[in-house]
Design a protein around this motif. Structure first.
Motif, PDB file in Angstrom:
ATOM      1  N   ARG A   1     -21.372  68.408 -86.418  1.00  0.00           N
ATOM      2  CA  ARG A   1     -21.931  67.366 -85.579  1.00  0.00           C
ATOM      3  C   ARG A   1     -23.283  67.799 -85.014  1.00  0.00           C
TER       4      ARG A   1
ATOM      5  N   ARG B   1     -21.895  64.723 -95.207  1.00  0.00           N
ATOM      6  CA  ARG B   1     -20.746  64.070 -94.583  1.00  0.00           C
ATOM      7  C   ARG B   1     -20.165  63.075 -95.558  1.00  0.00           C
TER       8      ARG B   1
ATOM      9  N   GLN C   1     -18.997  55.886 -95.694  1.00  0.00           N
ATOM     10  CA  GLN C   1     -20.294  56.361 -96.158  1.00  0.00           C
ATOM     11  C   GLN C   1     -20.256  57.785 -96.674  1.00  0.00           C
TER      12      GLN C   1
ATOM     13  N   ARG D   1     -24.070  53.839 -97.894  1.00  0.00           N
ATOM     14  CA  ARG D   1     -23.147  53.151 -97.008  1.00  0.00           C
ATOM     15  C   ARG D   1     -22.413  52.069 -97.787  1.00  0.00           C
TER      16      ARG D   1
ATOM     17  N   VAL E   1     -20.737  48.605 -98.137  1.00  0.00           N
ATOM     18  CA  VAL E   1     -20.712  47.272 -97.532  1.00  0.00           C
ATOM     19  C   VAL E   1     -20.106  46.310 -98.544  1.00  0.00           C
TER      20      VAL E   1
ATOM     21  N   LEU F   1     -29.118  42.838 -95.416  1.00  0.00           N
ATOM     22  CA  LEU F   1     -29.597  44.156 -94.998  1.00  0.00           C
ATOM     23  C   LEU F   1     -30.854  44.581 -95.751  1.00  0.00           C
TER      24      LEU F   1
ATOM     25  N   LEU G   1     -23.287  46.939 -90.288  1.00  0.00           N
ATOM     26  CA  LEU G   1     -22.949  48.092 -91.123  1.00  0.00           C
ATOM     27  C   LEU G   1     -21.693  48.805 -90.639  1.00  0.00           C
ATOM     28  N   GLY G   2     -20.711  48.050 -90.161  1.00  0.00           N
ATOM     29  CA  GLY G   2     -19.478  48.700 -89.766  1.00  0.00           C
ATOM     30  C   GLY G   2     -19.466  49.081 -88.305  1.00  0.00           C
ATOM     31  N   ARG G   3     -18.705  50.120 -87.993  1.00  0.00           N
ATOM     32  CA  ARG G   3     -18.448  50.442 -86.590  1.00  0.00           C
ATOM     33  C   ARG G   3     -19.626  51.092 -85.886  1.00  0.00           C
ATOM     34  N   LEU G   4     -20.437  51.796 -86.651  1.00  0.00           N
ATOM     35  CA  LEU G   4     -21.594  52.460 -86.052  1.00  0.00           C
ATOM     36  C   LEU G   4     -22.736  52.419 -87.041  1.00  0.00           C
ATOM     37  N   ASP G   5     -23.931  52.222 -86.550  1.00  0.00           N
ATOM     38  CA  ASP G   5     -25.091  52.311 -87.419  1.00  0.00           C
ATOM     39  C   ASP G   5     -25.171  53.756 -87.921  1.00  0.00           C
ATOM     40  N   PHE G   6     -25.849  53.952 -89.074  1.00  0.00           N
ATOM     41  CA  PHE G   6     -25.790  55.276 -89.692  1.00  0.00           C
ATOM     42  C   PHE G   6     -26.483  56.364 -88.892  1.00  0.00           C
TER      43      PHE G   6
ATOM     44  N   LEU H   1     -23.199  59.310 -84.963  1.00  0.00           N
ATOM     45  CA  LEU H   1     -22.048  59.978 -85.554  1.00  0.00           C
ATOM     46  C   LEU H   1     -20.791  59.502 -84.845  1.00  0.00           C
ATOM     47  N   ASP H   2     -19.680  59.492 -85.579  1.00  0.00           N
ATOM     48  CA  ASP H   2     -18.431  59.096 -84.940  1.00  0.00           C
ATOM     49  C   ASP H   2     -18.166  60.009 -83.759  1.00  0.00           C
TER      50      ASP H   2
END
Lengths: 537, 344
Positions: free
Chosen positions: A9, A224, A230, A253, A255, A264, B172-177, B180-181
């Motif tokens: 992270r 990652r 993704q 990603r 989609v 997008l 784009l889902g739960r979080l933009d790229f 980080l989660d």
């Protein structure tokens, strides 16, 4: 590569610090100032494994094999029809191998590895790694082993590591497919020391470990991976397999909705929308860079099944071929993207494949053939399509249904769920009349014939058997293309199948990619995105 | 001890009652997945698989064993908490569910809360002022909510707020790229980010939630508003309200303490129902917004005959609904003391 969550992270934030603070304002910034070292790609497909050799690995996952691992050799590059670049099957370029020699009898291939090639953990790439990786590909079974067999690689005892930098392959027979087959995504080189350290007795090939961790020497590492969401690629600055990629990071990603992908890329929030529908490609082409590359060695076909009585009749098959409204199909199903495969010359002068058939839409001619056939009064038949491929199959089937109605063939469209389609069409080969597609990775006509026209082979869903085709395909499959006998034999093969029509060619489909702020796109036969040549603009 | 806590005993009894339901679900989901069309071995063997490699895949997947034996292996694994390995995602089903169920729940619950916050006051207002513009507004929203399919609303919202106006974040889902989660605690990004004190991620996650949650809320709003309005009308015309008014209680007290509380019961029942079909409607919303939830996972698994994943999904859903019904039953007693477990 395996880091604890905390450090990964932190590292990620650190390496992304510059672009992370810039990206939210991308829209307001001049194009030149956009984070030129990061690119975002959206795709509708799911990457479900980092290991192509594993059974159940999805097509989308092949891109990891391409971007993160090296092979001994690769194909060259040429300009493509439809914009951008394409791989060049006729040129073999070094990737991990520095050079190679083929013995005079064509049975021994000797590769010299690049001395400065290293894996991501810093260890030198050795011939032992190559041997282990090849042993794995021919031993795990399933798709990788089948693909290896195409090049004549079947058993571990064919591979030998002479010293750290010399790797030898012994073939049972010489084949023109051997070296090209080393450039497909399957025979990639794995860090065998790292893999073996994580192998178990039940899992000697470390399938479980490499499924979630990539261990290669390729241009990009996996920073990652969140399945279903993704995959983030990070450049390997020590890569020696080819020219250094321009991009530091590429985010792929997932989609699922095509409408969302389109929005997008149109907004410019992502730079590449991969594998977009033909309709979107046709519409976006006016405002964005859209690459629509005809898929090599691939045809969309209507297949009459020889196991069913009406289609044993050559006149019925010719009637079909003259009744099909080709142009309407090409416009309605493909929005004019790809290459037409009808209305060609009867005389075969070259050995390009796929080639245009000599048929064209002529209902009168179709009626004549029907009248000549044993089915002058017509018949009824179901036309089967796959629910997974409705975007092109449904409009095509509807147009064919209408046209065949005019020559007395009553067609009922049968939709088969995707999970059942392969079993019904390819494995059991029980569909009387159906739409079908096949594209061969190795771009030679004889390879297409091997899969699609030889008796019992997977994509021969028409149950076609012709003794001459059997013989000619076997003779040409491994024959060098410059053999004087090669071209005449191929011409004869084209002549036979276009006359007998177990597959009626409709058109060659295109792979569509929209780019908004990216350049350097290159089409590959495996139909996955090669991120290495990409650049920001 | 037990006698003194009849409620606890009743709860335990209810939990026990749900055991046969779960067993039934295990058996039925096993049989149903086997009845799915398609041969998973063919699918997973890959593009150019021949008969031999299909057979190898079949053996590797354990599909060559008799059905009974497959069932006992499945139950044995299940008892150890092993839901099996999803072939399409390549991970264990339990891991997938743990990752994806919170995504769906976060979306559904946010939508549900949003819907309640709008629908309940709207229903109450419509009931207290029948025939006025509020009542008409309520009717229009209800009609729109039920008649617009969620994928359409979703695409429309993206088109307006993202594509045209550019005020919504990328779908784009739960979080933009760029984010980080947050570290996994509950799996709910809003909660996890708050726990970490990472407010930037929290804002990022909240922004991504707005459009899909609004889409779902619009869909779930209708039945809640309609039910609130109807229940309030019934309550307001009851004898006890007339008595309360006659006793001179203030309008406010009558409305909220007596009428609203009585009207809540059918509304809670509706909520339970709405929650279940909101989870269903999720599938399309998840597709449109690239939301990595359980709906898209289940559909994907069905398409490829991914047995373990489908079974795991059905089981998780069954457990969720058993728990939901339990919660609703308990809520009843909290709202209306006359409904006691002791009487059962």
């Amino acid at each position: 590569m395996k880091m604890t969550k905390q450090t990964s992270r932190r590292n990620f934030l650190k390496m992304g610090a510059a672009s992370a603070s810039v990206l939210p304002f991308l829209r307001a910034m001049p194009a030149a100032a956009q984070g030129s070292d990061t690119l975002v790609v959206v795709s509708g497909q799911t990457i479900n494994s980092l290991d192509l050799h594993r059974s159940g690995t999805s097509r989308a996952s092949y891109q990891v094999g391409v971007n993160c691992y090296d092979r001994l050799v690769s194909f060259g590059t040429k300009e493509a029809i439809g914009g951008g670049y394409s791989f060049d099957y006729s040129v073999i370029e070094p990737e991990l191998a520095e050079s190679w020699t083929v013995s005079d009898d064509g049975l021994t291939l000797t590769f010299k590895l690049k001395p400065d090639a290293t894996f991501w953990d810093g260890r030198k790439v050795t011939a032992a790694d190559v041997k282990w990786s090849f042993d794995r590909a021919v031993s795990v079974g399933g798709f990788p082993s089948v693909q290896m067999k195409a090049g004549g690689f079947e058993r571990p005892d064919q591979f030998e590591a002479i010293d750290d930098e010399t790797f030898v392959i012994k073939l049972d027979f010489p084949s023109k497919l051997s070296i090209p087959d080393l450039a497909v995504p399957v025979p990639y080189i794995i860090n065998s020391v790292e893999a073996l350290a994580n192998a178990t007795e039940d899992d000697p090939w470390a399938l479980e470990y490499l499924h979630t961790v990539a261990a290669g020497s390729g241009a990009y590492k996996v920073a990652r991976w969140t399945p279903g969401e993704q995959l983030v690629y990070e450049r390997n600055d020590d890569w020696v397999g080819g020219p250094m990629p321009a991009l530091k990071r590429v985010v792929v990603r997932e989609v699922p909705s095509p409408a969302t992908r389109r929005a997008l890329v149109e907004r410019g929030d992502v730079q590449i929308a991969f594998d977009i529908p033909d309709k979107d490609a046709a519409e976006l082409a006016e405002t964005l860079d859209v690459f629509s590359t005809p898929v090599v060695n691939c045809m969309f076909c209507l297949c009459p099944n020889f196991a069913f009585e009406p289609f044993k009749d050559a006149d019925v098959r010719k009637a079909l071929a003259y009744a099909i409204p080709y142009e309407d199909i090409f416009q309605a199903a493909a929005y004019g993207r790809g290459q037409p495969l009808w209305g060609g010359e009867e005389e075969i002068t070259d050995i390009a494949w796929p080639r245009k058939s000599q048929y064209y839409t002529d209902i009168e001619k179709a009626k004549e053939h029907m009248a000549k056939s044993g089915y002058a009064d017509g018949f009824a038949v179901p036309l089967s399509i796959s629910l997974d491929l409705v975007s092109w199959m449904e409009p095509t089937a509807l147009l064919i249904q209408e046209a065949l109605g005019q020559i007395g063939i009553t067609v009922e469209i049968e939709k088969i769920p995707g999970a059942n389609w392969r079993t019904a069409s390819l494995v059991e080969k029980r569909l009387p009349l159906h739409l079908e597609t096949f594209g061969g990775w190795l771009d030679t006509p004889d390879y297409y014939f091997f899969w699609a026209y030889q008796d019992g082979h997977l994509f021969n869903s028409s149950n076609y058997r012709n003794e001459e085709i059997e013989e000619l395909t076997n003779a040409t499959l491994h024959m060098p293309t410059d053999d004087p006998e090669y071209a005449p034999k191929l011409k004869r093969m084209f002549e036979i199948v276009l006359d007998e029509l177990p597959r009626i060619p409709l058109y060659q489909p295109a792979l569509n990619v929209a780019a908004n702020g990216a350049d350097g796109y290159e089409f590959w036969f495996h139909r996955q995105l090669d991120i290495r040549p990409l650049k920001s603009v | 001890m037990l006698a003194s806590t009849p409620r606890l005993r009743a709860i335990l009894l209810r939990v026990a009652q749900s055991v046969p339901v779960v067993v039934g679900v295990v058996v039925i989901s096993f049989l149903l997945t086997r009845a799915l069309p398609g041969d998973p071995a063919v699918y997973f063997a890959g593009v150019t698989a021949d008969a031999e490699s299909i057979e190898q895949t079949r053996v590797a997947m354990g599909l060559d064993k008799p059905l009974m034996q497959q069932f006992f292996i499945y139950v044995g694994d299940l008892l150890q908490g092993d839901l099996g390995q999803s072939l399409s995602s390549g991970r264990s089903v339990a891991e997938d569910l743990a990752k994806r169920l919170p995504a769906s729940l976060e979306l559904t619950l946010t939508a549900l809360i949003l819907a309640i916050v709008i629908a309940v006051p709207l229903g109450v207002l419509a009931a207290t002022r029948p025939g006025t513009w509020v009542d008409h507004l309520c009717r229009v929203i209800v009609t729109a909510g039920v008649s617009l399919p969620t994928f359409f609303t979703g695409i429309l919202l993206i088109y307006i707020f993202y594509y045209l106006l550019g005020i919504a974040p990328s779908p784009l889902g739960r979080l933009d790229f760029i984010y980080l989660d947050p570290d996994h605690v509950t799996g709910f990004y809003l909660i996890d980010a708050a726990l970490m004190g990472d407010w930037e991620t929290w804002r990022g996650a909240a922004k991504q939630l707005i459009l899909p949650a609004s889409t779902l809320a619009l869909f779930t709003l209708a039945p809640i508003a309609r039910m609130t309005r109807a229940a309030m009308l019934t309550a307001l015309s009851s004898d006890f309200i007339r008595t309360a008014r006659a006793a001179g209680l203030s309008n406010r007290t009558v409305l909220y303490r007596y009428a609203f509380r009585n009207a809540l019961l059918p509304v809670v029942t509706t909520l339970g129902m709405v929650f279940s079909f909101a989870l269903g409607a999720n599938v399309l919303v998840e597709k449109v917004f690239a939301w990595p939830g359980i709906g898209s996972y289940a559909v994907e698994a069905l398409v490829v005959s991914d047995y373990a994943a489908v079974q795991g999904f059905v089981l998780a859903m069954a457990l969720l609904f058993v728990a939901l019904n339990l919660v609703i039953d308990l809520l009843y007693t909290a709202i209306d003391p006359r409904i006691g477990f002791s009487s059962k």
